[in-house]
Design a protein around this motif. Structure first.
Motif, short mmCIF file in Angstrom:
data_model
loop_
_atom_site.label_atom_id
_atom_site.label_comp_id
_atom_site.label_asym_id
_atom_site.label_seq_id
_atom_site.Cartn_x
_atom_site.Cartn_y
_atom_site.Cartn_z
N GLY A 139 0.81 -1.21 0.00
CA GLY A 139 0.00 0.00 0.00
C GLY A 139 0.85 1.26 0.00
N THR A 140 1.95 1.23 0.74
CA THR A 140 2.85 2.38 0.75
C THR A 140 3.46 2.63 -0.62
N LEU A 141 3.85 1.56 -1.31
CA LEU A 141 4.43 1.70 -2.65
C LEU A 141 3.40 2.23 -3.64
N ARG A 142 2.16 1.74 -3.55
CA ARG A 142 1.12 2.24 -4.45
C ARG A 142 0.92 3.75 -4.25
N GLY A 143 0.83 4.15 -2.98
CA GLY A 143 0.64 5.57 -2.71
C GLY A 143 1.79 6.42 -3.22
N ALA A 144 3.02 5.93 -3.07
CA ALA A 144 4.18 6.70 -3.54
C ALA A 144 4.19 6.82 -5.06
N LEU A 145 3.83 5.73 -5.76
CA LEU A 145 3.81 5.77 -7.21
C LEU A 145 2.70 6.69 -7.73
N VAL A 179 1.40 -3.22 -8.34
CA VAL A 179 2.17 -3.62 -7.17
C VAL A 179 1.51 -4.87 -6.60
N SER A 180 2.24 -5.96 -6.53
CA SER A 180 1.69 -7.20 -6.02
C SER A 180 2.72 -7.89 -5.13
N THR A 181 2.25 -8.73 -4.24
CA THR A 181 3.10 -9.50 -3.35
C THR A 181 3.21 -10.93 -3.86
N TRP A 182 4.13 -11.68 -3.26
CA TRP A 182 4.26 -13.08 -3.68
C TRP A 182 2.98 -13.85 -3.37
N GLU A 183 2.23 -13.42 -2.36
CA GLU A 183 0.97 -14.09 -2.05
C GLU A 183 -0.04 -13.87 -3.17
N ASP A 184 -0.04 -12.66 -3.75
CA ASP A 184 -0.91 -12.40 -4.90
C ASP A 184 -0.50 -13.26 -6.09
N GLU A 185 0.80 -13.33 -6.33
CA GLU A 185 1.29 -14.10 -7.48
C GLU A 185 1.00 -15.59 -7.33
N ALA A 186 0.91 -16.06 -6.10
CA ALA A 186 0.63 -17.48 -5.86
C ALA A 186 -0.84 -17.74 -5.58
N ALA A 187 -1.70 -16.78 -5.93
CA ALA A 187 -3.13 -16.93 -5.64
C ALA A 187 -3.72 -18.14 -6.36
#
Length: 335
Positions: A139-145, A179-187
């Protein structure tokens, strides 16, 4: 921080054509990046116009190390591109490098395929330490971008391929960041985890039932065979409560000792057979490994011992009360 790349391409060799997801990496910075090489050298990807294939994809294309193949991609704007590449390595089929994703190239090769600028990157991966809270960081990265003026996709618990399909059907042009996490990628593996969890519950229920029935039968036989001793103890003044406690304690001790020995032997076999037992090709994609990933832990051993001991305690309740209900005269009648 490391640069990776993703895409999709059609690989061709002779009359064979296979559609596959494509991945890229910086070989100079990452080395073999944990991939298991069957033949060839992954370091050769640093050379221009080279590719590494998963063994399953190489079998379908019928190519070996040193032979040529052609990669076909659709570039941004609808144009198509084709590049002849040399196969420099065959990689073991495991995890995402399996049936649907079998092309591995360098980041420079990916940029050449899609016509990207030399200073562009497809994916930037951030390696976080243990215990990092991923969702707040994302969430922090999304806001910064967004603050920097970039258009960012909303968060979605989906894998890359699931996100890509709808985006390709939209009419917009330009650039959107995700912006995605490894948990998203392994959904896409969530259903596998749920299935294995249900299988674990099923196996535990079967083991629990076998323990209860087996100990119930054996303790009932024990009560019948020890009628004389039980009657004698009752005649000497032993209370029914004490007799119930004695038989239940016997059942608990039998269950505890047997489960401790069984769990210890199973854990030992799991350690010895780790990375030894091969799994079918269809399962290697799910297990992210070409061998059965046996990983016994202390928690598994403790859970198994507690489960079996609990079953033994429940199985001993009825035989214990049956033994306590025998009158003292049974000792005389059984002579």
């Amino acid at each position: 921080m490391r640069e990776r790349g993703r895409g999709s391409a059609t690989a061709g060799a002779g009359r064979h054509r296979v559609r596959s997801y494509l991945m890229s990496l910086d070989v100079a910075a990452e080395g073999n990046a944990g991939f298991r090489v069957r033949t060839g050298s992954l370091e050769a990807l640093a050379q221009p116009r080279t590719v590494a294939l998963s063994t399953s994809l190489a079998e379908r294309l019928q190519v070996e190390v040193g032979e040529l193949a052609t990669l076909f991609v659709q570039m941004p704007g609808g144009k198509r591109n084709a590049v002849d590449v040399e196969v420099v390595a065959l990689l073991e089929r495991a995890g995402v490098l399996g049936e649907s994703a079998g092309l591995l190239v360098s980041n420079a090769m990916l940029r050449e395929l899609y016509g990207f600028r030399p200073d562009s990157a497809s994916v930037i991966q951030l390696l976080c330490g243990d215990g990092t809270e991923l969702e707040p960081l994302a969430g922090t990265l999304r806001g910064a971008l967004q603050k920097a003026g970039y258009e960012v996709l909303p968060p979605a618990h989906e894998a890359y391929g699931d996100k890509l399909g709808p985006l390709l059907r939209e009419g917009w042009a330009g650039q959107k960041l995700d912006v995605s996490t490894w948990e998203d990628e392994a959904a896409f593996l969530d259903f596998v985890g749920q299935g294995l969890g249900l299988l674990l519950v099923l196996v535990g229920a079967v083991v629990f039932g076998v323990v209860v029935v087996g100990l119930f039968v054996s303790l009932n036989v024990s009560v019948r065979e020890r009628t004389r001793e039980i009657g004698t103890l009752r005649a000497m003044g032993m209370q029914r409560r004490s007799l119930v406690a004695a038989f239940m304690l016997e059942g608990l001790l039998v269950g505890w000792a047997a489960s401790l020995v069984g769990a210890g032997m199973a854990a030992g076999l799991g350690v010895l057979l780790r990375d030894v037992l091969p799994v079918p090709d269809a399962l290697s994609t799910l297990f992210f490994s070409g061998t059965l990933p046996l990983a016994p832990t202390l928690g598994h051993v403790v859970a198994a011992v507690l489960l079996v001991t609990l079953g033994a305690g429940l199985a001993s309740i009825v035989p214990a009360f049956r033994a306590a209900s025998l009158p003292p005269r049974s000792a005389m009648e059984s002579l």
